[in-house]
Write an enzyme that holds these catalytic residues in place. Structure first.
Site, PDB file in Angstrom:
ATOM      1  CG  ASN A   1      -1.982   1.040   1.113  1.00 49.20           C
ATOM      2  OD1 ASN A   1      -1.714   2.202   0.824  1.00 49.20           O
ATOM      3  ND2 ASN A   1      -3.206   0.636   1.311  1.00 49.20           N
TER       4      ASN A   1
ATOM      5  CB  CYS B   1      -6.238  -0.391   0.165  1.00 50.93           C
ATOM      6  SG  CYS B   1      -7.161   0.939   0.910  1.00 50.93           S
TER       7      CYS B   1
ATOM      8  CG  HIS C   1      -8.675  -1.530   4.206  1.00 51.64           C
ATOM      9  ND1 HIS C   1      -7.553  -1.053   3.565  1.00 51.64           N
ATOM     10  CD2 HIS C   1      -8.488  -2.858   4.369  1.00 51.64           C
ATOM     11  CE1 HIS C   1      -6.728  -2.074   3.360  1.00 51.64           C
ATOM     12  NE2 HIS C   1      -7.274  -3.173   3.840  1.00 51.64           N
TER      13      HIS C   1
ATOM     14  CG  ASP D   1      -6.468  -6.730   3.720  1.00 58.21           C
ATOM     15  OD1 ASP D   1      -6.203  -5.599   3.300  1.00 58.21           O
ATOM     16  OD2 ASP D   1      -6.912  -6.950   4.850  1.00 58.21           O
TER      17      ASP D   1
END
Length: 1117
Positions: free
Chosen positions: A202, A207, A454, A471
């Site tokens: 990130n 993200c 997020h 993720d």
């Protein structure tokens, strides 16, 4: 997700900031903190029992009277741990309420403690609970980060606004929901080993981009096409989107650890500020696909984007009573589906193709049949192989005038059948042989609120039963329930903490839910989920990336072995001669540019000398090494030679002895004396009386400083005794008159003082490693012919020299020219140089604007005339220094302009259909009457005695007629249009019962099952007489607007009050509607002209305020 706490000042961003509060209280430096993986339930193999959880409510009375910077709640217990809420009522160095969850007893916990919690913090709206603001996150708490939360929880302006409902009777209600989970070792987890896939790093707030890139990468046909885009070895990834994407995909395919996206965002033309803006994924998807489509044109992969993602639908309008149908075919790359009011994807498709009836007041005008009842709708001609569905989770709430997130439950199936119910979504032209049965490939999830949060993705790369969660850097295996049902949204019930007691379980809204779905058509899946291997990747790309990988491995190995080695940096006379006057001017050498040796620590220094002998061809007995030392005045000079005893020690020991500050390396100066034949000889014996001095020569004519050599002198000797040697070094006659100066220091300011040639070196306080600068003595009369006649003035110039990049304010991304300046230049010096460069006679017409280092944009306010003292003040932005200035050339001098107010006025001609923009400049204390008088000299009037008025127009409504006496200083033309027009004669002679009413154009639009009124076009005033019917008024309106009969017949007329239309008949008396005076503003009651908006858009409307939810995504290259 890694987020960075910004320097809070002057950096407005919507990205949710999760930071430990203590790191921000006194520190404005950007700081990187790593948040834990998004949802606590990402953790694999966790126990089945429910984690302990609790809700805590905190009522804070007399909130606005709290004076302390920090405010703590009482302690509450969850999972056996003590917690409390920490609040900054006036913000933690930001203009937002700051709120954190804090471990209450952190100070007394045993060494090495840590605990993991998922939690949400909320400010309750006491008027409408649904408008409560809630943010959730999770964190592994430890001694270093014992609090965690939101520095920018909500704007203070909203919090303290009594109408908003957050602060009622000066009481604030705060809620915390905390779930304590068992700790998993997050740091040692290896995604590649556990799943076979790697994540993406990130970059700040990227993200949202990472989840999209992973989804695209896992469509193998798309990846193959990207690999086949032509690139060459001369391309740079940071300047080529295709190469950057190829490089990124290659690394995702073959790397063992997470991959950085910096090259890709650089290829987009983004700076760091763009990476900190949280953009809209759908917008990024469209822009990226458009860019790639464009770059694929004329290559072997042309048309790939269309083949994969493009479908078509047909918009139709069909008359009910006559045989008339209008159709229009349109393409789409993704479909936006309503979430609100729909329980699943099928319900959204039903709504998408819903038939709208055009009847009553809303009839359709069919070309030769006039107004007709009709049906309007959309049907699909074909769907693409890869179907991208954007779920409308974000909507505009008109009541609150803000964007809101829809967290309602919304289901989506694993298999989607778009041929259902006899193909009800398909148009008559659709090819019924194609089976539109789709299988779910990926689910993109947003967790958080409307202003940030997020993003992550659940993907099944091969369409098997195994799902994976991507993720950011972490990839985990997940089951289908986690990927589907848990992303439907809606409410979740937390289990009871004390069963047996009558405490109702509390429900909380799930803020994590799907916002984009990708389906792949069953009949195309073998083509799309194809094999992609090395042969699909260009040779030059493979070579480049293998080389990068090898370098990375080499660096990694060096880093791992660093503790076994000492770095020795050896400076020689050649380095001094090569650097002084080119790379450096002060001190003697840049140690990063000298020969560096990596030597095992246990090797003795005498053995190292043998390596030097081999490297430089200098026998060991002729080498003498000096240690460097950092002096108190921050200069860095050779200090003393190594002793024979020290040379027997290991290099590791020597490094520790030599310098505690630079303990990673040993820095040395190699002294080599040369004989008459220029071959090395043994160094002379050095006693305490001998001083090693270094000499630089300055030529004021060439403005040149260079290193000319070094000498040993006796401390009792005098400079006069070595003048002939110095003249020889400089190439002067032996008896040339020269002046000597000692270079003492240069930070924070230059200190360079004359040396008296007649007193001893000791008396002048000269010692080993000192620098003497010398130059020819200049006759007094010739000093004026040189810019910098002596060493101190030249060093002062060099120290303050600054290359400034000037950019035109109109093109703030492009350097226009560079100028070398001194940071000590005054305001006048700077504008004079810029004017000179631009060939402008009057420097006062130059206006400068400073650069904002955080946003990489010009600052909003220009520099006032002589508003700063020096160039250095223009370049500083908080604690950062920039080298960019923006300029503009004014048509009048800046001091004069500063005394003036500039207004842009749109003049509407009385009889011609034209609008001309005039820039009016008048002294600030002028009135609207002065503006009108000035305008009269510039515009064409319909007759010489015409009177003008000035109006404020905003969103196609007239908000104000400015009285002639109003001062212009406070009039704002940035967001609304100032319009000037002639006052019609009929308005000047109003009868006692006549009314002046507002007349606006409007059209209706249905959105989310609500009818909306949209105004457009030019609003105007109209005089209506008592008893006048609509039919009579229509005649005057048609004449005024010169609308052809055919078009005018389609127009409808309505009285609108606060946005609600009441349609009028020709026989209605219009004046009777305009009797009420209890309306908030006159513009909220008007006569509305309803017709379609087909007028060409005028460019001047560009400065009408646009409500933007977020910055548009731009890819510049």
């Amino acid at each position: 997700m890694t987020v960075m706490a910004p320097a809070p000042i002057d950096q407005q961003e919507d990205e949710e900031m999760l930071v430990p509060q203590s790191d921000l209280t006194d520190n404005h430096q950007p700081m990187e903190v790593v948040a834990q993986p998004e949802a606590a339930n990402t953790v694999e193999n966790q126990p089945v029992e429910d984690p302990p959880s609790s809700r805590f409510t905190w009522r804070i009375e007399n909130f606005s009277r709290l004076n302390a910077k920090k405010h703590y709640s009482e302690v509450f217990v969850v999972g056996g741990y003590k917690w409390r809420i920490l609040l900054f009522p006036k913000g933690n160095n930001v203009d937002h309420l700051s709120m954190y969850l804090d471990v209450a007893d952190s100070a007394s916990l045993p060494y090495g403690w840590s605990r993991y919690a998922q939690f949400s913090l909320a400010v309750v709206n006491q008027i409408h609970n649904k408008y409560s603001i809630r943010k959730d996150t999770q964190h592994q708490f430890n001694a270093r980060e014992s609090d965690w939360g939101f520095t920018s929880f909500m704007p203070l302006g909203e919090l303290y606004d009594p109408c908003r409902g957050y602060l009622v009777n000066d009481t604030l209600i705060v809620e915390a929901e905390v779930v304590v989970r068992r700790i998993v070792d997050y740091w040692t987890y290896d995604s590649k080993k556990e799943t076979g896939y790697v994540g993406l790093k990130n970059q700040g707030a990227t993200c949202y981009m990472n989840s999209l890139l992973q989804t695209l990468y896992h469509i193998p046909y798309f990846r193959k096409a990207v690999y086949h885009m032509p690139t060459t070895e001369n391309d740079m990834p940071s300047g080529s989107i295709p190469l950057a994407l190829q490089s990124l995909f290659y690394k995702l395919q073959y790397s063992d650890s997470s991959v950085a996206t910096k090259e890709l965002t650089k290829s987009f033309g983004w700076d760091t500020h763009d990476s900190f803006m949280q953009h809209d994924v759908q917008e990024l998807n469209r822009v990226l696909c458009e860019k790639l489509e464009d770059k694929m044109k004329g290559t072997v992969v042309e048309g790939t984007i269309q083949q994969l993602f493009e479908g078509h639908h047909m918009n139709y309008i069909e008359c009910i009573n006559v045989d008339y149908k209008s159709t229009r075919k349109e393409s789409f790359y993704d479909l936006q589906l309503d979430v609100k009011g729909c329980h699943d994807v099928y319900a959204s498709f039903d709504k998408y193709v819903e038939v709208e009836r055009l009847e009553g007041d809303n009839k359709y005008h069919a070309e030769q049949y006039g107004l007709q009842d009709a049906k309007k709708g959309v049907l699909f001609i074909d769907f693409p192989p890869v179907l991208q569905l954007q779920l409308k989770r974000f909507e505009y709430d008109f009541m609150r005038d803000t964007m809101v997130k829809i967290n309602d439950r919304y289901e989506f199936p694993l298999q989607l059948d778009l041929d259902r119910d006899g193909g009800k979504y398909l148009s008559p032209d659709a090819d019924r042989r194609v089976r539109n049965l789709y299988t779910l490939h990926s689910v993109l999830v947003h967790s958080g609120g409307v202003h940030g949060g997020h993003y992550y993705a659940f993907i099944r790369p091969t369409l098997s039963d195994q799902w994976y969660k991507f993720d950011d850097e972490r990839v985990t295996k997940e089951d289908m329930k986690r990927a589907l049902e848990e992303q439907y949204g809606g409410e979740e019930e937390l289990p009871q903490t004390n069963p047996g007691f009558n405490n109702t379980p509390f429900k909380f809204t799930k803020y994590s839910n799907a916002y984009m779905l990708v389906y792949i058509r069953e009949s195309d899946k073998d083509k799309i989920i194809c094999n992609v291997d090395e042969k699909d990747i260009a040779e030059h790309l493979r070579e480049r990336l293998k080389k990068e990988q090898e370098e990375k491995e080499h660096k990694k190995k060096e880093k791992a072995e660093a503790h076994l080695y000492t770095i020795i940096k050896v400076a020689r006379d050649d380095d001094l001669a090569g650097q002084i006057g080119k790379d450096i001017y002060f001190d003697l050498v840049d140690h990063d540019k000298v020969r560096s040796f990596r030597i095992q620590k246990q090797i003795t220094f005498n053995v190292f000398k043998e390596e030097i002998a081999k490297e430089f061809g200098i026998p060991v007995q002729f080498q003498r090494f000096w240690l460097w030392a950092k002096r108190q005045n921050h200069t860095y000079r050779p200090n003393r030679p190594l002793t024979p005893l020290e040379e027997t020690q290991s290099v590791g020991t020597l490094r520790e002895v030599s310098n505690k500050v630079h303990n990673a390396e040993l820095r040395l100066f190699l002294e080599v004396e040369l004989g008459l034949d220029l071959r090395p000889i043994a160094p002379p014996d050095k006693t305490k009386e001998d001083i090693l001095l270094f000499f630089k020569h300055y030529n004021p004519e060439k403005e040149e400083l260079r290193f000319v050599g070094r000498l040993f002198v006796k401390s009792t000797g005098k400079p006069i005794e070595i003048l002939s040697k110095l003249n020889k070094m400089a190439g002067y006659a032996p008896d040339e008159e020269i002046n000597l100066y000692e270079e003492i220091k240069f930070e924070p300011s230059v200190m360079c003082e004359p040396i008296d040639k007649k007193i001893t070196f000791r008396a002048s306080q000269l010692e080993d490693g000192d620098i003497v600068c010398f130059q020819k003595s200049l006759p007094v009369e010739s000093t004026e012919q040189f810019r910098y006649p002596d060493v101190p003035s030249f060093l002062e110039y060099v120290h303050n020299r600054q290359i400034v990049h000037f950019r035109s304010l109109e093109k703030p991304k492009e350097d226009d020219f560079c100028l070398e300046m001194s940071r000590l230049y005054t305001y006048d010096d700077v504008v004079e140089r810029v004017a000179q460069k631009l060939g402008l006679n009057d420097p006062s017409k130059i206006r400068l604007t400073s650069h904002n280092c955080y946003s990489q944009q010009p600052k909003p306010q220009p520099i006032k005339y002589r508003g700063v003292d020096h160039l250095s003040d223009m370049l500083v932005h908080y604690n950062q220094t920039s080298d960019i200035l923006y300029y503009e050339v004014l048509d009048i001098p800046l001091p004069e302009l500063q005394g003036l107010k500039t207004l842009k006025v749109a003049f509407h001609h009385a009889t011609k259909d034209e609008v001309v923009i005039h820039t009016i400049r008048l002294p600030k204390q002028s009135t609207v009457g002065d503006v009108i008088n000035d305008l009269k000299t510039k515009v064409e009037l319909s007759h010489p005695d015409a009177e003008l008025r000035l109006l404020e127009v905003f969103y196609h409504k007239i908000y104000k007629i400015f009285p002639p006496s109003e001062k212009i200083e406070n009039i704002n033309d940035q967001y609304w249009t100032l319009r000037a027009e002639e006052i019609p004669e009929e308005e000047k002679n109003l009868g006692p019962n006549d009314r002046l009413i507002h007349v606006y154009h409007f059209t209706k639009e249905t959105a989310q099952n609500q009818m909306q009124i949209l105004n457009f076009g030019e609003p105007f005033f109209l005089v209506i007489h008592e008893g006048e019917t609509l039919a009579e008024i229509k005649v005057r309106i048609q004449k005024k607007l010169q609308v052809p009969d055919e078009d005018f017949a389609k127009w409808k007329f309505a009285f609108l009050s606060l946005g609600r239309p009441e349609y009028l008949q020709d026989s209605d008396i219009v004046s009777s509607r305009f009797q009420r005076r209890d309306v908030y503003g006159a513009w909220e009651q008007y006569l509305g002209l309803e017709h379609s908006d087909n007028a060409p858009k005028r460019a001047y409307a560009a400065n009408q305020n646009r409500h933007t939810f977020e910055k548009p995504v731009k890819i510049y290259n």
